[in-house]
Design an enzyme around this catalytic site. Structure first.
Site, PDB file in Angstrom:
ATOM      1  N   ILE A  43       0.877  -1.181   0.000  1.00  0.00           N
ATOM      2  CA  ILE A  43       0.000   0.000   0.000  1.00  0.00           C
ATOM      3  C   ILE A  43       0.909   1.224   0.000  1.00  0.00           C
ATOM      4  O   ILE A  43       1.557   1.523   1.019  1.00  0.00           O
ATOM      5  CB  ILE A  43      -0.909   0.007   1.260  1.00  0.00           C
ATOM      6  CG1 ILE A  43      -1.682  -1.313   1.389  1.00  0.00           C
ATOM      7  CG2 ILE A  43      -1.873   1.189   1.210  1.00  0.00           C
ATOM      8  CD1 ILE A  43      -2.349  -1.505   2.747  1.00  0.00           C
ATOM      9  N   GLU A  44       0.990   1.859  -1.154  1.00  0.00           N
ATOM     10  CA  GLU A  44       1.919   2.995  -1.276  1.00  0.00           C
ATOM     11  C   GLU A  44       1.251   4.291  -0.824  1.00  0.00           C
ATOM     12  O   GLU A  44       0.056   4.341  -0.546  1.00  0.00           O
ATOM     13  CB  GLU A  44       2.429   3.074  -2.716  1.00  0.00           C
ATOM     14  CG  GLU A  44       3.218   1.817  -3.056  1.00  0.00           C
ATOM     15  CD  GLU A  44       3.935   1.855  -4.391  1.00  0.00           C
ATOM     16  OE1 GLU A  44       3.601   2.708  -5.241  1.00  0.00           O
ATOM     17  OE2 GLU A  44       4.847   1.017  -4.576  1.00  0.00           O
ATOM     18  N   ASN A  45       2.070   5.334  -0.737  1.00  0.00           N
ATOM     19  CA  ASN A  45       1.603   6.617  -0.223  1.00  0.00           C
ATOM     20  C   ASN A  45       2.319   7.749  -0.939  1.00  0.00           C
ATOM     21  O   ASN A  45       3.518   7.637  -1.228  1.00  0.00           O
ATOM     22  CB  ASN A  45       1.892   6.664   1.291  1.00  0.00           C
ATOM     23  CG  ASN A  45       1.265   7.869   1.949  1.00  0.00           C
ATOM     24  OD1 ASN A  45       1.815   8.968   1.910  1.00  0.00           O
ATOM     25  ND2 ASN A  45       0.119   7.671   2.542  1.00  0.00           N
ATOM     26  N   GLU A  55       4.291  -7.919   2.998  1.00  0.00           N
ATOM     27  CA  GLU A  55       4.586  -8.856   4.096  1.00  0.00           C
ATOM     28  C   GLU A  55       4.137  -8.289   5.439  1.00  0.00           C
ATOM     29  O   GLU A  55       3.585  -8.991   6.278  1.00  0.00           O
ATOM     30  CB  GLU A  55       6.091  -9.147   4.164  1.00  0.00           C
ATOM     31  CG  GLU A  55       6.654  -9.823   2.931  1.00  0.00           C
ATOM     32  CD  GLU A  55       7.134  -8.855   1.857  1.00  0.00           C
ATOM     33  OE1 GLU A  55       6.564  -7.748   1.715  1.00  0.00           O
ATOM     34  OE2 GLU A  55       8.093  -9.210   1.146  1.00  0.00           O
ATOM     35  N   CYS A  91      12.071  -7.228   1.974  1.00  0.00           N
ATOM     36  CA  CYS A  91      13.040  -6.172   2.299  1.00  0.00           C
ATOM     37  C   CYS A  91      13.543  -6.351   3.731  1.00  0.00           C
ATOM     38  O   CYS A  91      12.991  -7.129   4.520  1.00  0.00           O
ATOM     39  CB  CYS A  91      12.410  -4.798   2.095  1.00  0.00           C
ATOM     40  SG  CYS A  91      11.336  -4.282   3.453  1.00  0.00           S
ATOM     41  N   CYS A  94      10.965  -5.838   6.525  1.00  0.00           N
ATOM     42  CA  CYS A  94      10.014  -6.956   6.657  1.00  0.00           C
ATOM     43  C   CYS A  94      10.679  -8.184   7.273  1.00  0.00           C
ATOM     44  O   CYS A  94      10.054  -8.907   8.052  1.00  0.00           O
ATOM     45  CB  CYS A  94       9.393  -7.284   5.306  1.00  0.00           C
ATOM     46  SG  CYS A  94       8.242  -6.018   4.761  1.00  0.00           S
TER      47      CYS A  94
END
Ligand code: THU
Length: 137
Positions: A43-45, A55, A91, A94
């Protein structure tokens, strides 16, 4: 719940990824010791740093549902409308977030498709991880 079913769940939730900036869509399916599956997508911003990886979205759903012990996580990721060329490996943030709940033993399934995947453990991905045991007195 076999590896293929878990991978299928990761592909399904990947469809919901909100990625107007990177256009890189990720899905994760986390198998709890109860047998339940928790899914998450990235979920980007617009402000970038609040972006949540798939994850950690799955982990948040699991822990919010009361599950804290896990068998495996399947991760799939690729650019929109493209097939995978590389496996999507979690990453560093995560890896650390997952390490909190069970440490080294979590099976990590890095999938390009339901048939084409590799597995490793979280301990392979985060050797000598820092976790709750380090804070025991
Ligand atoms: N991303 C994940 O959701 N999981 C990973 O393991 C790697 C990266 C997301 C974050 C961002 O929305 C996009 O993929 C590109 O970095």
């Amino acid at each position: 719940m076999g590896d293929r079913e878990l991978i299928r769940a990761a592909f399904a939730v990947r469809e919901n990824a909100y990625t107007p900036y990177s256009h890189f869509k990720v899905g994760a399916a986390l198998l709890g010791k109860s047998g339940k599956v928790y899914v998450g997508c990235n979920i980007e911003n617009a402000s970038f740093s609040p972006t949540i990886c798939a994850e950690r979205a799955a982990l948040a759903q699991a822990v919010s549902s009361g599950e804290r012990e896990f068998e495996a996580i399947a991760i799939v990721g690729s650019m929109e409308n493209q097939v995978n060329t590389l496996p999507t490996s979690p990453c560093g943030v995560c890896r650390q977030a997952l390490f909190e709940f069970g440490g080294n033993s979590l099976r990590v399934i890095l999938a390009k498709s339901e048939e084409d995947y590799q597995t490793c453990t979280l301990g392979d991905l985060l050797p000598l991880g820092f976790g709750p045991k380090n804070l025991e007195s």
